[in-house]
Write a protein that holds these residues in place. Structure first.
Motif, short mmCIF file in Angstrom:
data_model
loop_
_atom_site.label_atom_id
_atom_site.label_comp_id
_atom_site.label_asym_id
_atom_site.label_seq_id
_atom_site.Cartn_x
_atom_site.Cartn_y
_atom_site.Cartn_z
N THR A 200 29.55 -30.48 -42.46
CA THR A 200 29.33 -29.32 -43.32
C THR A 200 28.57 -28.25 -42.54
O THR A 200 27.69 -28.56 -41.76
CB THR A 200 28.50 -29.73 -44.54
OG1 THR A 200 29.15 -30.85 -45.14
CG2 THR A 200 28.41 -28.62 -45.56
N PHE A 201 28.99 -27.02 -42.77
CA PHE A 201 28.25 -25.92 -42.15
C PHE A 201 28.05 -24.82 -43.17
O PHE A 201 28.63 -24.82 -44.26
CB PHE A 201 28.97 -25.40 -40.90
CG PHE A 201 30.39 -24.94 -41.13
CD1 PHE A 201 30.66 -23.74 -41.78
CD2 PHE A 201 31.46 -25.71 -40.68
CE1 PHE A 201 31.96 -23.32 -41.99
CE2 PHE A 201 32.77 -25.30 -40.89
CZ PHE A 201 33.02 -24.10 -41.54
N TRP A 202 27.17 -23.88 -42.83
CA TRP A 202 26.86 -22.78 -43.74
C TRP A 202 26.94 -21.46 -43.01
O TRP A 202 26.70 -21.40 -41.80
CB TRP A 202 25.45 -22.98 -44.33
CG TRP A 202 25.39 -24.16 -45.24
CD1 TRP A 202 25.58 -24.17 -46.59
CD2 TRP A 202 25.15 -25.53 -44.87
NE1 TRP A 202 25.49 -25.45 -47.09
CE2 TRP A 202 25.23 -26.31 -46.06
CE3 TRP A 202 24.90 -26.19 -43.66
CZ2 TRP A 202 25.04 -27.69 -46.07
CZ3 TRP A 202 24.72 -27.57 -43.67
CH2 TRP A 202 24.79 -28.30 -44.87
N VAL A 237 17.92 -23.68 -41.62
CA VAL A 237 17.93 -22.46 -40.82
C VAL A 237 18.83 -21.42 -41.47
O VAL A 237 18.46 -20.24 -41.60
CB VAL A 237 18.41 -22.75 -39.37
CG1 VAL A 237 18.52 -21.45 -38.58
CG2 VAL A 237 17.47 -23.73 -38.69
N ALA A 238 20.02 -21.85 -41.91
CA ALA A 238 20.95 -20.92 -42.56
C ALA A 238 20.31 -20.30 -43.79
O ALA A 238 20.39 -19.09 -44.00
CB ALA A 238 22.24 -21.65 -42.93
N LEU A 239 19.63 -21.13 -44.55
CA LEU A 239 18.99 -20.63 -45.78
C LEU A 239 17.87 -19.63 -45.47
O LEU A 239 17.76 -18.58 -46.10
CB LEU A 239 18.42 -21.82 -46.57
CG LEU A 239 17.76 -21.45 -47.90
CD1 LEU A 239 18.79 -20.86 -48.87
CD2 LEU A 239 17.08 -22.67 -48.53
N LEU A 241 17.63 -17.69 -42.87
CA LEU A 241 18.22 -16.41 -42.43
C LEU A 241 18.81 -15.67 -43.62
O LEU A 241 18.71 -14.45 -43.74
CB LEU A 241 19.30 -16.66 -41.37
CG LEU A 241 18.76 -17.18 -40.04
CD1 LEU A 241 19.89 -17.72 -39.16
CD2 LEU A 241 17.99 -16.08 -39.30
N TYR A 242 19.42 -16.41 -44.52
CA TYR A 242 20.02 -15.80 -45.70
C TYR A 242 18.95 -15.15 -46.57
O TYR A 242 19.10 -14.01 -47.03
CB TYR A 242 20.79 -16.88 -46.49
CG TYR A 242 21.37 -16.36 -47.79
CD1 TYR A 242 22.31 -15.32 -47.79
CD2 TYR A 242 20.98 -16.92 -49.01
CE1 TYR A 242 22.84 -14.86 -48.98
CE2 TYR A 242 21.53 -16.45 -50.21
CZ TYR A 242 22.45 -15.42 -50.18
OH TYR A 242 22.99 -14.96 -51.35
N GLU A 243 17.85 -15.86 -46.76
CA GLU A 243 16.76 -15.29 -47.58
C GLU A 243 16.20 -14.04 -46.94
O GLU A 243 15.86 -13.07 -47.62
CB GLU A 243 15.67 -16.35 -47.78
CG GLU A 243 16.09 -17.36 -48.86
CD GLU A 243 15.14 -18.54 -48.98
OE1 GLU A 243 14.35 -18.77 -48.04
OE2 GLU A 243 15.23 -19.25 -50.00
N MET A 244 16.15 -14.07 -45.62
CA MET A 244 15.65 -12.90 -44.90
C MET A 244 16.58 -11.71 -45.14
O MET A 244 16.13 -10.59 -45.39
CB MET A 244 15.59 -13.24 -43.41
CG MET A 244 14.84 -12.25 -42.59
SD MET A 244 14.91 -12.74 -40.85
CE MET A 244 16.52 -12.16 -40.41
#
Length: 632
Positions: A200-202, A237-239, A241-244
């Motif tokens: 799984t990736f995001w 990490v994906a989350l 960056l997304y929140e940023m």
DNA sequence: GCAAGGTC
């Protein structure tokens, strides 16, 4: 072949009188003498050092007799065979015939690489000598292949048939230095597919709804931007960056790059390329494609279909062949435009076998049907495409930043289709972006953290296999299709149709054989391409006189002898299952179980036979030919 | 009955 022909004429340029005749391929064959020919006449191991006889096969008797007659009455033999390694050896075979009946005959060699008058004259007036080093390389390879093939094939068959004769029904379990690596590729991919675990990736999905430039219908165009990081496998990490990004979601256009771009026309056509493209686009097997092209060649419609050359000779007369295509209702208008000034010289590839030009149509044929029509149309469109101009377009790439994270989108406007007009096999179409300006800001319509999964690799297609063989030097332009055919015929591999695509799946026997050899634990397994590549490299060294043919043969034979001893021990362990080492048995059991899961859908109405040694749970697609016996 | 390489 029909009646042998001889063409006689005077050639004042060298003050000579020529008689031109021909052969078709090799005129000699290798085999073991009587002492080793019968399968039970000797231990297969002794075949590595057994003598080998050279003789003319029956089919060439008429040709050989004709050459003998001509040689008796001539002062000189001039060889005009293909200027490649095999051609050099065929020349040597012919020379042997002539010298036997005329000891004083002079042997000369014409060197040419294209059937172009100027080059033929030059070759006729500048004869050279046969390159015996090249002929030596071929002899060594022939000896090696025969001994190897016979030794391993007999060992395998005898071992397996002793114990599983009823199952094999007299089938041949052959080994060959090309067929095994070919099988190895199929098994290896199959195992990658089987071992695949999706991950799984995001990624951040960013899109903007904005009307397109010429979009007057009120519809909103959506531009999707690709995240520069692609996708991440670490959710945290994906989350983060997304929140940023969500903190300050306003996007700023950093760069708008506009440039001309091209889609390059195809290269001149080689055999391997025809087989790859053909099996992908025409739904024919590599062998069918070659057979079809060959039939067209023999009727004078296509040029010689076995070539590795992807560059045309500088003196090649394109106009003549393009002109012939102007009568086609389908692409005649395009051919006419090429004649009227739109012609552009084909690109030059990197390969040149010095024997044949790229495949091209030599006549217009308007009344073909079925496979012949498909192959002819592909070759012809490809030829015309390679003689026209690259397609031209205009590309726009937009880079945006959202709180430090970069995204990009690109659009394409096709300006000139050029070669694409005659070559529908390539796709290239416009997908335009709405207008953006550097420095402008916009609020994305969509900004989401999305989830995806890595996709399972697909099983090997025939096109993939042709590529792998070509890349690894397994077989030649003329034989690649045959080797694939062989492993299907021997039922090491089955064809499985999924949708429109045909995939290659190994049978239990195929997997078992490859695993059996891999099990020996040698770095260079017989199922891998290295050994064949080394043979090829040795041949080049013999050609370059770095090595003698005897050294090449001796080194290779020793190497294979070692493998043979280990392989035979392994086979015997497998066969005498009471004595089989636990390790081997376990490995084979695992293989069989795994394979069972994979090909289950093909054999569901065939019950498993748990009493059979796992290694021999053979299952083919064709149950009528290959069926486990009923032993209820 | 074995190979791979020519070619028909």
């Amino acid at each position: 072949m029909g009646r042998t022909s001889n063409y006689c004429f005077d050639y004042p340029q060298t003050n000579a009188s020529f008689t031109v005749t021909y052969v078709a391929g090799h005129i000699t064959e290798l085999d073991f003498p009587e002492t080793h020919r019968k399968w039970n006449s000797c231990d297969p191991f002794t075949l590595f050092d057994a003598p080998v006889e050279v003789k003319h096969p029956q089919r060439v008797n008429e040709l050989v007799r004709n050459i003998e007659i001509r040689a008796r009455g001539s002062d000189m033999l001039m060889i005009w065979t293909d200027c490649d390694r095999e051609g050099e050896y065929i020349g040597y075979e012919i020379a042997q015939v002539c010298q036997k009946v005329n000891r004083r005959i002079k042997i000369k060699r014409a060197r040419f690489s294209a059937i172009i008058a100027d080059q033929i004259h030059r070759a006729a007036q500048n004869p050279t000598n046969l390159d015996l080093a090249q002929a030596d390389a071929v002899i060594a390879r022939q000896m090696l292949d025969l001994r190897l093939g016979a030794a391993f094939t007999r060992m395998q068959c005898m071992a397996l048939q002793n114990r599983f004769g009823n199952l094999l029904e007299g089938k041949l379990v052959s080994y060959g230095p090309c067929q095994f690596p070919t099988l190895g590729f199929v098994v290896s991919r199959y195992e990658q597919v089987k071992a695949f675990v999706p991950e799984t990736f995001w990624y951040i999905y960013l899109a903007l709804n904005r009307p397109g430039e010429q979009n007057g219908r009120g519809r909103e165009d959506q531009t999707v931007f690709k995240w520069k990081r692609g996708h991440l496998f670490d959710f945290d990490v994906a989350l983060m960056l997304y929140e940023m990004v969500l903190e300050r979601p306003m996007a700023t256009v950093k760069k708008v790059v506009k440039k001309n771009t091209k889609k390059w026309k195809p290269y001149p056509l080689t055999t391997v390329d025809l087989q790859k493209s053909g099996s992908r686009l025409l739904r024919m097997s590599a062998k069918q494609i070659l057979d079809t092209a060959d039939a067209l060649y023999q009727r004078g419609i296509l040029s010689y279909p076995r070539t590795e050359t992807d560059q045309y000779d500088d003196q090649f007369d394109f106009g003549q062949y393009i002109q012939k295509q102007t009568s086609s209702p389908e692409w005649g208008a395009f051919a006419t435009r090429l004649r009227q000034g739109e012609f552009s010289k084909p690109r030059k590839g990197k390969k040149n076998d010095k024997a044949h030009p790229p495949i091209h149509p030599t006549a217009y044929a308007g009344n073909l049907a079925g496979n012949e029509k498909k192959v002819y149309e592909y070759v012809t469109r490809r030829f015309l495409a390679s003689c026209s101009k690259d397609a031209e377009g205009f590309q726009t790439t937009i880079t945006v930043a959202v709180n430090g994270e970069e995204f990009s989108a690109s659009g394409l406007l096709v300006l000139e289709r050029n070669y694409l007009e005659v070559f529908p096999y390539d796709k290239w179409s416009s997908h335009e972006l709405p207008p953006f300006e550097e420095g402008e800001e916009f609020m994305p319509t969509i900004c989401e953290l999305r989830e995806g999964e890595t996709t399972r690799p697909s099983l090997l297609t025939e096109a993939d296999l042709v590529s792998l063989m070509d890349k690894n030097g397994i077989g030649t332009d003329a034989t690649i299709a045959q080797h694939i055919n062989t492993i299907v015929e021997r039922e090491y591999v089955m064809e499985r149709l999924e949708g429109n695509t045909k995939y290659l799946v190994p049978s239990t026997l195929g997997v078992g054989l490859v695993h059996g050899y891999n099990q020996i634990g040698l770095e260079k397994s017989l199922s891998k391409p290295q050994l064949r590549r080394e043979t090829e490299r040795s041949m080049v060294q013999v050609c370059d006189r770095i090595k003698t043919k005897d050294d090449m043969l001796q080194e290779s034979i020793e190497q294979y002898k070692e493998v043979f001893i280990l392989a035979r021990r392994e086979f015997n362990l497998i066969i005498n299952k009471d004595q089989a080492s636990l390790k081997v048995h376990k490995a084979l059991k695992t293989v069989a179980d795994e394979v069972e899961g994979m090909v289950e859908d093909e054999v569901e109405d065939q019950p498993a036979h748990p009493h059979l040694p796992t290694r021999m749970m053979i299952r083919g697609t064709d149950r009528h030919q290959l069926q486990a016996p009923d032993v209820e």
